[in-house]
Design a protein around this motif. Structure first.
Motif, PDB file in Angstrom:
ATOM      1  N   ILE A  41      51.174  39.249  51.496  1.00  0.00           N
ATOM      2  CA  ILE A  41      49.928  39.575  50.606  1.00  0.00           C
ATOM      3  C   ILE A  41      48.683  39.881  51.287  1.00  0.00           C
ATOM      4  N   LEU A  42      48.207  38.734  52.481  1.00  0.00           N
ATOM      5  CA  LEU A  42      47.126  39.244  53.207  1.00  0.00           C
ATOM      6  C   LEU A  42      47.287  40.302  54.027  1.00  0.00           C
ATOM      7  N   THR A 221      48.984  26.783  46.547  1.00  0.00           N
ATOM      8  CA  THR A 221      49.064  27.409  47.749  1.00  0.00           C
ATOM      9  C   THR A 221      49.126  28.884  47.228  1.00  0.00           C
ATOM     10  N   ALA A 222      50.321  29.134  46.635  1.00  0.00           N
ATOM     11  CA  ALA A 222      50.773  30.669  46.119  1.00  0.00           C
ATOM     12  C   ALA A 222      49.712  31.408  45.429  1.00  0.00           C
ATOM     13  N   ILE A 223      49.235  30.618  44.467  1.00  0.00           N
ATOM     14  CA  ILE A 223      48.235  31.184  43.621  1.00  0.00           C
ATOM     15  C   ILE A 223      47.154  31.428  44.088  1.00  0.00           C
ATOM     16  N   SER A 224      46.660  30.850  45.127  1.00  0.00           N
ATOM     17  CA  SER A 224      45.121  30.576  45.475  1.00  0.00           C
ATOM     18  C   SER A 224      45.006  31.677  46.879  1.00  0.00           C
ATOM     19  N   LYS A 225      46.133  31.918  47.447  1.00  0.00           N
ATOM     20  CA  LYS A 225      46.293  32.926  48.576  1.00  0.00           C
ATOM     21  C   LYS A 225      46.555  34.425  47.743  1.00  0.00           C
ATOM     22  N   CYS A 226      46.582  34.567  46.763  1.00  0.00           N
ATOM     23  CA  CYS A 226      46.732  35.715  46.123  1.00  0.00           C
ATOM     24  C   CYS A 226      45.442  36.412  45.896  1.00  0.00           C
ATOM     25  N   LEU A 229      44.507  39.917  47.577  1.00  0.00           N
ATOM     26  CA  LEU A 229      45.424  41.106  47.021  1.00  0.00           C
ATOM     27  C   LEU A 229      45.155  41.217  45.440  1.00  0.00           C
ATOM     28  N   LEU A 230      44.653  40.333  44.869  1.00  0.00           N
ATOM     29  CA  LEU A 230      44.187  40.369  43.521  1.00  0.00           C
ATOM     30  C   LEU A 230      42.941  41.174  43.495  1.00  0.00           C
ATOM     31  N   THR A 231      42.035  40.849  44.106  1.00  0.00           N
ATOM     32  CA  THR A 231      40.679  41.529  44.262  1.00  0.00           C
ATOM     33  C   THR A 231      40.974  42.851  44.543  1.00  0.00           C
ATOM     34  N   ILE A 232      41.729  43.213  45.642  1.00  0.00           N
ATOM     35  CA  ILE A 232      41.947  44.646  45.930  1.00  0.00           C
ATOM     36  C   ILE A 232      42.254  45.467  44.625  1.00  0.00           C
ATOM     37  N   MET A 233      43.576  44.929  44.343  1.00  0.00           N
ATOM     38  CA  MET A 233      44.134  45.559  43.060  1.00  0.00           C
ATOM     39  C   MET A 233      43.417  45.741  41.902  1.00  0.00           C
ATOM     40  N   LEU A 234      42.408  44.928  41.742  1.00  0.00           N
ATOM     41  CA  LEU A 234      41.481  45.050  40.444  1.00  0.00           C
ATOM     42  C   LEU A 234      40.324  45.902  40.775  1.00  0.00           C
ATOM     43  N   ALA A 235      39.924  45.940  41.968  1.00  0.00           N
ATOM     44  CA  ALA A 235      38.841  46.746  42.491  1.00  0.00           C
ATOM     45  C   ALA A 235      39.284  48.365  42.530  1.00  0.00           C
ATOM     46  N   THR A 236      40.857  48.526  43.071  1.00  0.00           N
ATOM     47  CA  THR A 236      41.320  49.895  43.088  1.00  0.00           C
ATOM     48  C   THR A 236      41.612  50.163  41.779  1.00  0.00           C
ATOM     49  N   LEU A 237      42.186  49.614  40.707  1.00  0.00           N
ATOM     50  CA  LEU A 237      42.183  50.220  39.541  1.00  0.00           C
ATOM     51  C   LEU A 237      40.773  50.575  38.905  1.00  0.00           C
TER      52      LEU A 237
END
Length: 582
Positions: A41-42, A221-226, A229-237
């Protein structure tokens, strides 16, 4: 059978993967699968961000995150190190590519691939020369000063991306910069600030909330490290949906080719090799030091062992792989490694899984990367880099050791004012000067006996027994050409303070070596003392030191002086005729 066992050990030594694969378990696979997914994801946002930071097309960061980690997994001794593009190397690459003599040669992509190849070759030569211990020649203060200085350069390079500013086209006048700052794109700044806010929230605040909610640590750990990727996805959308590129002039990554490049072995012309060589040397050195430092941190947590020279081989092959597969220079990344480790990675299988996932993303999802706003990538870099700026460390280092504090501050300022390579060299030179200064003025203690014991301590720190005719000197450093004159001056000063001296005992407990120059001056000193009716003795000399002295006439020249096994033996024999004082 012994021959077969020896071959197996050599195979494991060169290919550490063969060691842990033999005992690999399903439970480890489950842990590695989870950690590999989180690390993958990173890889996308970081790979693109660091390539852009280096002034390169985004795909060079993605390609550097696929095959190089695979080759490291085969040869590396760290089970959790995540190899790929890193921020410090990216700023060094940008510095190299922007140098006038390099930019004049054109084709920055080819130059970047050559940097990868040269860095790999330099590391391989270092490995062949068994120079794995070279990491010890750059002190921690210099490394910290360099990291802080390089991080400030990175922050400076990313702020224009965050603000939507283009490079100024005028001079250095104040009016020029007023016009430059007036070019801030509000929509770009808004995206950047929202991205920073999201990334910060996905750090400690979200972890705190999830812990209080009683969620399992691996899920936290799984949620916090997303977050990235979530930031990039939202900004791209947002950019795609509102057509912000056209409407608000938002800068985006642009087209990223799908699939992999053809393997390239053409690195001509030769003049570029010569021009890039100094930059490649520094990139190789810093990449190696940073990687080994990070690998040791995670290895110590689990009691694992890192083999520095094998790390050189692994990193050299990884960089050569990056060169032929179209990637920028690589090293071990701190943030990715810690994410990989925290997510529960047990072996390098986690990075193999992460690399496979990234490969699939490059093949099938590259068109999605085109609308990633550069401001969001800048936000990811800034949030990752700002904690690496440790200006307060300079104060702590200064309080503990002024020489190290000066070296750390000078390295930071040198990086900012003169450049990365010059800053590192300045720090190393100042560290060596500080070391030579300390070595040339060793600590020498006049010692006495603690009453009722056989222990001898500094007369300035303890209440001890002394004798007017007997001087006990403890020299806390090996005796060399650099400090023998200082030692001689110290002894002469004590002679002027104690005119009744008959015996001097040099306590050699802390001395590991006496070089030729020092021995000659000691012999001359002994002759001078004998002429003044003062006898020189030594005590507690280590075996190797005695072995060297016995190859000369020094012990014979001491006579009637002696070489005592214990200082207490010397005091018992030499203090018989002396009056006791406290």
């Amino acid at each position: 059978m012994p021959h077969s066992k020896s071959n197996n050990l050599r195979l494991i030594e060169f290919f550490p993967i063969t060691g842990w694969l033999k005992s690999y378990t399903r439970q480890e696979l489950n842990s590695d699968l989870f950690a590999g997914t989180i690390t993958a994801i990173l890889l996308v946002p970081q790979g693109i961000a660091y390539a852009i930071m280096a002034g390169l097309p985004p795909q060079l960061g993605l390609y550097a995150s696929i095959l190089p980690p695979v080759t490291y997994a085969l040869f590396g001794t760290s089970r959790t190190l995540s190899v790929g593009p890193v921020s410090i190397a990216a700023i060094m690459i940008a510095s190299a590519l922007s140098a006038p003599e390099i930019s004049a040669l054109g084709n920055p992509v080819q130059s970047a691939l050559m940097l990868s190849a040269e860095s790999g070759i330099i590391m391989l030569l270092m490995a062949l020369l068994r120079m794995g211990g070279l990491v010890n020649f750059i002190s921690h203060p210099v490394l910290t000063g360099f990291t802080s200085g390089a991080s400030l350069l990175i922050i400076g390079s990313q702020l224009p991306q965050l603000l939507g500013l283009k490079a100024p086209s005028c001079g250095v006048e104040l009016a020029c910069y007023s016009e430059y700052l007036a070019g801030i794109v509000p929509a770009t700044l808004l995206i950047g600030l929202i991205a920073i806010g999201l990334l910060i929230f996905f750090g400690k605040p979200l972890v705190f909330i999830l812990k209080n909610a009683g969620m399992q640590p691996y899920l936290i750990t799984a949620i916090s490290k997303c977050g990235p990727l979530l930031t990039i996805m939202l900004a791209t959308l947002a950019v795609a949906y509102f057509d912000l590129k056209a409407q608000q002039h938002i800068a985006v990554v642009g087209n990223v080719p799908s699939g992999f490049p053809k393997l390239n072995f053409d690195f001509s012309p030769i003049e570029k090799w010569y021009a890039l060589l100094p930059y490649s040397g520094f990139i190789a050195l810093i990449a190696y030091i940073e990687s080994v430092a990070i690998a040791k941190v995670t290895a110590n947590f689990r009691g694992e062992k890192i083999v520095p020279n094998q790390e050189l081989i692994a990193l050299s092959i990884s960089n050569l792989t990056a060169a032929v597969s179209g990637g920028m220079p690589v090293a071990g990344g701190f943030s990715r490694t810690m994410v990989n480790f925290a997510a529960g990675a047990r072996t390098q299988m986690a990075m193999l899984i992460a690399a496979a996932m990234l490969a699939l993303a490059v093949i099938f999802f590259s068109p999605w990367f085109a609308n990633i706003p550069k401001a969001a990538l800048a936000a990811i870099i800034l949030v990752a880099i700002i904690p690496l700026v440790k200006l307060s460390d300079i104060i702590h280092t200064w309080r503990y050791d002024r020489g190290d504090g000066i070296a750390e501050a000078a390295t930071l300022l040198g990086v900012l004012v003169y450049g990365i390579e010059e800053g590192i060299m300045l720090g190393i030179i100042l560290t060596l000067i500080s070391h030579l200064r300390k070595t040339s003025q060793p600590h020498i203690a006049v010692v006495g006996r603690i009453p009722g014991t056989a222990h001898y301590r500094n007369i300035k720190r303890h209440q001890v027994e002394t004798w007017p005719h007997l001087l006990l000197l403890r020299i806390d450093e090996s005796i060399t050409f650099a400090n023998i004159n200082y030692i001689e001056e110290f002894i002469n000063a004590e002679l002027s303070r104690q005119p009744d001296l008959k015996h001097i005992v040099l306590i050699f407990a802390s001395i590991s070596d006496i070089d030729t120059t020092a021995l000659e001056i000691l012999e001359n000193l002994n002759h001078s003392l004998q002429a003044a009716k003062i006898t020189l003795h030594i005590s507690e000399a280590k075996g190797p030191v005695l072995d060297k002295l016995e190859k000369t006439d020094f012990i014979k020249q001491l006579q009637p002086g002696k070489a005592f096994f214990h200082t207490e033996d010397a005091v018992r024999e030499l203090s018989k005729d002396g009056a006791l004082s406290l």
